[in-house]
Design an enzyme around this catalytic site. Structure first.
Site, PDB file in Angstrom:
ATOM      1  N   GLU A 180       0.681  -1.335  -0.023  1.00  0.00           N
ATOM      2  CA  GLU A 180      -0.048  -0.066  -0.115  1.00  0.00           C
ATOM      3  C   GLU A 180       0.744   1.416  -0.027  1.00  0.00           C
ATOM      4  O   GLU A 180       0.550   2.355  -0.779  1.00  0.00           O
ATOM      5  CB  GLU A 180      -0.886   0.195   1.308  1.00  0.00           C
ATOM      6  CG  GLU A 180      -1.970  -1.092   1.146  1.00  0.00           C
ATOM      7  CD  GLU A 180      -2.875  -1.139   2.308  1.00  0.00           C
ATOM      8  OE1 GLU A 180      -2.461  -0.545   3.506  1.00  0.00           O
ATOM      9  OE2 GLU A 180      -3.896  -1.928   2.343  1.00  0.00           O
ATOM     10  N   HIS A 214     -10.396   0.119   0.270  1.00  0.00           N
ATOM     11  CA  HIS A 214     -11.016  -0.609   1.240  1.00  0.00           C
ATOM     12  C   HIS A 214     -12.331  -1.039   1.198  1.00  0.00           C
ATOM     13  O   HIS A 214     -12.804  -1.713   2.140  1.00  0.00           O
ATOM     14  CB  HIS A 214     -10.454   0.000   2.396  1.00  0.00           C
ATOM     15  CG  HIS A 214      -9.347  -0.177   2.909  1.00  0.00           C
ATOM     16  ND1 HIS A 214      -8.283   1.063   2.427  1.00  0.00           N
ATOM     17  CD2 HIS A 214      -8.052  -0.995   3.501  1.00  0.00           C
ATOM     18  CE1 HIS A 214      -6.919   0.670   2.841  1.00  0.00           C
ATOM     19  NE2 HIS A 214      -6.941  -0.425   3.478  1.00  0.00           N
TER      20      HIS A 214
END
Length: 339
Positions: A180, A214
């Site tokens: 990420e 997410h």
């Protein structure tokens, strides 16, 4: 000109993946020692926000010296001892010991630390000896092992599916933070800066992509786990909020330090700690934090102190400031901005 700028972005991102971006121009003047220290100062700055949870963990270890902590409760450490005096004696051999009754030692088995312990029957009066219940204390090293290390060992090696647990921990604590930070910081922040966007705006816009990434968890919870859509929507909105806020912080740290390694360590630390657990406010809760309920004022003060220290860490002009006074990443891209 466009090709040269894109090449510069790729070069900077590659250097940042190695840990620290070192500018070679005159826009920024940092010594080698300052460059090295800022990698750890970002991690320290992140840890200040978790000062309350860290104090709660330390108090759990402290309580673990005199109590046995399992998943849902804590009980005093008690052991059986023998006292050599006749049954007709009215005072025990030690003033700290009391004579037991059948209620002190139930005949049925009791659970402690997940294993069955044989029940303690009524004290026997054989050859003038009686059994007594006596509290005891262990050292901090044993309490640390039982409270912190033993649950990890159980999850990694003795759980129902240890391979799955190990993979999930490796993914959440190492693989996901690294991937990420490479994608959403090294691969996104640099191009946004090079497009002419102000660093403050970049620190606010880039985390939105991180938060949206997410949202797919909502699909999995609804169509695979069958959870209610309204509850999933609330949970997803909450997750999007705190992931975006965290993304704002690490984007700011990346712009100021230019170090992917620094924000990776910060990200991995936050994934390890998770969201703050406030169950210590309950006397009887669902976790062992209820065992430190008596220290709730100390923990709340630690939470407040951590928030204050975290806020002060953004002031680069103060002694406690945790970031360079000048941003490293724009200097690497040969960009200048008006204050």
């Amino acid at each position: 000109m466009r090709i040269e700028q894109e090449s510069s972005i790729i070069r900077v991102s590659a250097l940042c993946l190695m840990g620290w971006c070192r500018p070679n121009n005159t826009m920024l003047s940092l010594t080698e020692t300052e460059n090295s220290w800022y990698l750890f100062r970002v991690l320290f700055h992140t840890a200040t926000l978790y000062f309350g949870p860290l104090v709660a963990i330390a108090l759990r270890i402290h309580v673990g010296r005199t109590h046995v902590l399992d998943n849902y409760s804590c009980s005093p450490r008690i052991r059986r001892t023998k006292s050599a005096f006749t049954a007709s004696s009215t005072s025990p051999a030690s003033p700290n010991r009391r004579r037991t009754s059948s209620a002190d030692f139930p005949s049925k088995s009791i659970k402690r630390n997940g294993s069955e312990a044989s029940g303690l029957s009524k004290p026997a009066e054989h050859h003038g000896q009686l059994y007594y219940r006596e509290p005891y204390t262990v050292g901090y090293h044993i309490a640390f092992y039982e409270v912190i290390l033993q649950p990890l060992v159980h999850d990694f090696f003795k759980s129902a599916d240890p391979a799955s647990v190990r993979w999930n921990r490796f993914r959440d604590l190492l693989l996901a933070p690294l991937a990420e930070e490479i994608v959403f910081r090294a691969g996104l922040v640099g191009p946004l800066l090079a497009s002419g966007m102000h660093p403050t705006t970049v620190a606010r816009v880039a985390p939105l992509f991180f938060g949206v990434a997410h949202i797919h968890h909502a699909y999995l919870r609804i169509y695979q786990k069958g959870e209610r859509a309204d509850r999933v929507a609330i949970a997803t909105l909450f997750q999007f909020t705190y992931t975006s806020l965290f993304g704002t912080y690490v984007a700011h740290a990346y712009i100021r330090t230019g170090s992917v390694m620094a924000v990776f360590l910060s990200h991995a630390f936050c994934n390890t700690m998770g969201l703050p657990d406030l169950s210590f406010l309950q006397r009887h809760g669902g976790t062992t934090l209820s065992c430190v309920h008596g220290y709730k004022r100390i923990i709340l003060m630690a939470y407040l102190a951590g928030i204050v220290l975290f806020y002060l860490g953004f002031d680069s002009n103060s002694y406690y400031g945790q970031f360079p006074q000048q941003s490293v990443l724009p200097a690497m891209l040969d960009l200048s901005y008006e204050s």
